[in-house]
Design a protein around this motif. Sequence first.
Motif, PDB file in Angstrom:
ATOM      1  N   VAL A  17      43.243  49.648  39.164  1.00 12.59           N
ATOM      2  CA  VAL A  17      43.474  48.321  39.753  1.00 12.59           C
ATOM      3  C   VAL A  17      42.839  48.224  41.137  1.00 12.59           C
ATOM      4  CG1 VAL A  17      45.226  46.684  40.549  1.00 12.59           C
ATOM      5  CG2 VAL A  17      45.589  47.938  38.420  1.00 12.59           C
ATOM      6  N   GLU A  32      52.170  49.714  51.388  1.00 14.03           N
ATOM      7  CA  GLU A  32      51.410  49.244  52.559  1.00 14.03           C
ATOM      8  C   GLU A  32      50.459  50.319  53.097  1.00 14.03           C
ATOM      9  OE1 GLU A  32      54.652  48.433  52.285  1.00 14.03           O
ATOM     10  OE2 GLU A  32      54.669  46.249  52.392  1.00 14.03           O
ATOM     11  N   ASP A  38      47.244  45.306  48.133  1.00 19.50           N
ATOM     12  CA  ASP A  38      47.727  44.062  48.731  1.00 19.50           C
ATOM     13  C   ASP A  38      48.671  43.368  47.758  1.00 19.50           C
ATOM     14  OD1 ASP A  38      46.097  42.991  46.783  1.00 19.50           O
ATOM     15  OD2 ASP A  38      44.533  42.357  48.161  1.00 19.50           O
ATOM     16  N   SER A  39      49.070  42.148  48.131  1.00 20.60           N
ATOM     17  CA  SER A  39      50.068  41.421  47.332  1.00 20.60           C
ATOM     18  C   SER A  39      49.629  41.266  45.881  1.00 20.60           C
ATOM     19  CB  SER A  39      50.278  40.020  47.906  1.00 20.60           C
ATOM     20  OG  SER A  39      50.440  40.071  49.276  1.00 20.60           O
ATOM     21  N   LEU A  40      48.385  40.850  45.715  1.00 19.80           N
ATOM     22  CA  LEU A  40      47.929  40.544  44.359  1.00 19.80           C
ATOM     23  C   LEU A  40      47.733  41.802  43.530  1.00 19.80           C
ATOM     24  CD1 LEU A  40      45.588  37.650  45.413  1.00 19.80           C
ATOM     25  CD2 LEU A  40      47.619  37.432  43.986  1.00 19.80           C
ATOM     26  N   SER A  41      47.177  42.855  44.141  1.00 20.55           N
ATOM     27  CA  SER A  41      47.025  44.095  43.372  1.00 20.55           C
ATOM     28  C   SER A  41      48.402  44.691  43.057  1.00 20.55           C
ATOM     29  CB  SER A  41      46.136  45.101  44.108  1.00 20.55           C
ATOM     30  OG  SER A  41      46.608  45.353  45.392  1.00 20.55           O
ATOM     31  N   HIS A  42      49.380  44.477  43.934  1.00 23.86           N
ATOM     32  CA  HIS A  42      50.753  44.933  43.675  1.00 23.86           C
ATOM     33  C   HIS A  42      51.260  44.340  42.356  1.00 23.86           C
ATOM     34  CE1 HIS A  42      54.930  46.075  44.712  1.00 23.86           C
ATOM     35  NE2 HIS A  42      55.262  44.877  44.258  1.00 23.86           N
ATOM     36  N   MET A  43      51.032  43.027  42.200  1.00 23.74           N
ATOM     37  CA  MET A  43      51.512  42.365  40.981  1.00 23.74           C
ATOM     38  C   MET A  43      50.804  42.899  39.738  1.00 23.74           C
ATOM     39  SD  MET A  43      52.116  38.400  41.993  1.00 23.74           S
ATOM     40  CE  MET A  43      51.030  38.132  43.367  1.00 23.74           C
ATOM     41  N   ILE A  44      49.514  43.166  39.873  1.00 22.55           N
ATOM     42  CA  ILE A  44      48.760  43.670  38.718  1.00 22.55           C
ATOM     43  C   ILE A  44      49.229  45.086  38.374  1.00 22.55           C
ATOM     44  CG2 ILE A  44      46.448  44.205  37.810  1.00 22.55           C
ATOM     45  CD1 ILE A  44      46.836  41.246  38.335  1.00 22.55           C
ATOM     46  N   ILE A  46      52.170  46.449  38.919  1.00 23.61           N
ATOM     47  CA  ILE A  46      53.502  46.384  38.302  1.00 23.61           C
ATOM     48  C   ILE A  46      53.384  45.928  36.842  1.00 23.61           C
ATOM     49  CG2 ILE A  46      55.749  45.185  38.374  1.00 23.61           C
ATOM     50  CD1 ILE A  46      55.404  47.270  40.588  1.00 23.61           C
ATOM     51  N   THR A  47      52.544  44.914  36.613  1.00 21.49           N
ATOM     52  CA  THR A  47      52.350  44.418  35.241  1.00 21.49           C
ATOM     53  C   THR A  47      51.748  45.498  34.342  1.00 21.49           C
ATOM     54  OG1 THR A  47      51.993  42.198  36.111  1.00 21.49           O
ATOM     55  CG2 THR A  47      51.261  42.590  33.862  1.00 21.49           C
ATOM     56  N   GLU A  50      54.309  48.070  33.471  1.00 24.26           N
ATOM     57  CA  GLU A  50      55.238  47.567  32.440  1.00 24.26           C
ATOM     58  C   GLU A  50      54.585  47.653  31.055  1.00 24.26           C
ATOM     59  OE1 GLU A  50      58.096  44.363  34.767  1.00 24.26           O
ATOM     60  OE2 GLU A  50      56.164  43.651  34.020  1.00 24.26           O
ATOM     61  N   PHE A  57      60.714  45.717  34.528  1.00 26.89           N
ATOM     62  CA  PHE A  57      61.433  45.923  35.786  1.00 26.89           C
ATOM     63  C   PHE A  57      62.291  44.700  36.102  1.00 26.89           C
ATOM     64  CE2 PHE A  57      57.443  48.404  36.631  1.00 26.89           C
ATOM     65  CZ  PHE A  57      58.039  49.660  36.653  1.00 26.89           C
ATOM     66  N   LEU A  62      62.746  46.254  41.728  1.00 29.33           N
ATOM     67  CA  LEU A  62      61.469  46.243  42.461  1.00 29.33           C
ATOM     68  C   LEU A  62      61.711  46.157  43.968  1.00 29.33           C
ATOM     69  CD1 LEU A  62      59.327  43.821  40.248  1.00 29.33           C
ATOM     70  CD2 LEU A  62      59.128  46.296  40.409  1.00 29.33           C
TER      71      LEU A  62
END
Lengths: 79, 221
Positions: A17, A32, A38-44, A46-47, A50, A57, A62
Amino acid sequence: MEKNAIVEKTLIIIRQVLKNEKIEWNGELTAEEINGWDSLSHMIIITELENEFKIKFKLKELNKLDNLDSLITLIQSKV
Amino acid sequence: MNDEYLIRSAVVTDNIFIVEAIIAAEKSGTEKLGLSTLFNIPEPEIKKLLMCCLDEESSGCEFSLNSFLIAEYSGKPVAAVAGWIENFDSNISSRTIKTNLIHFVFPKENILIAHSNSDIAKDILISREKNTLQIEYVYTHNEYRGKELAGRLINKHIAISRAKYPGLAKVQVQVFNNNQSAKKVYEKYGFKPISLYTSGSKETLKYLPYHEKLLMEKVLK
């Protein structure tokens, strides 16, 4: 699943990612502190986790994750 | 004369007004809503998703219901301001808490779209300093402007945060640099410009209200 296997799969996802094969595992690192997380890569990430581990989660879970070790412990509790 | 306005914590029935506040503040006086353009989600759908975020039990970020204070007039909300002490209750940053909320509520395919747009905003994402009071989404309904409600709400946030954390030394706010009226309000209440962040992406103005963000700070005595 053994912790080492979870770490290995998680590291592969993080490297993919963040497009950075040089990232090494350090369980004490926070999101961090990892370059590019960053925020967007964090979401990817986590997805992808999963999907990889076929888990879901909860938001409260989280919001308690403070480093990579706690992420691994959470995954381990779900697989 | 100020007594006709009640300053109080936000409750669930304020959610529609808070979403109005978030949308107006995010647009920063323009018609561009970054949440809509970056995630490729129409504004009416963004409103529903923000309502879902506010419904979740989540503290410590700008999408948390309990971050908001409300000014109420004749039983209805007329102004709102979000505020929280960064990293005070946990090691988790407000950015991560907000991101977790978005992950939980927004459609996965739109998160992928936003990820592909990540270069557009990355230079103007300002890290929030630990143990400072962070102020966000300062909003007063048009009809109630000029009554110093924003200042009263910010001062109430400061009072509440100091009671919780007596060592509180700074209050910070981030603003799109095109928003002259917001900057004037913050200056009036003692905030000073600290750093200007400029996006290196030529695409930024297609998606966001402005390509520069200003960090302002008020030092508490």
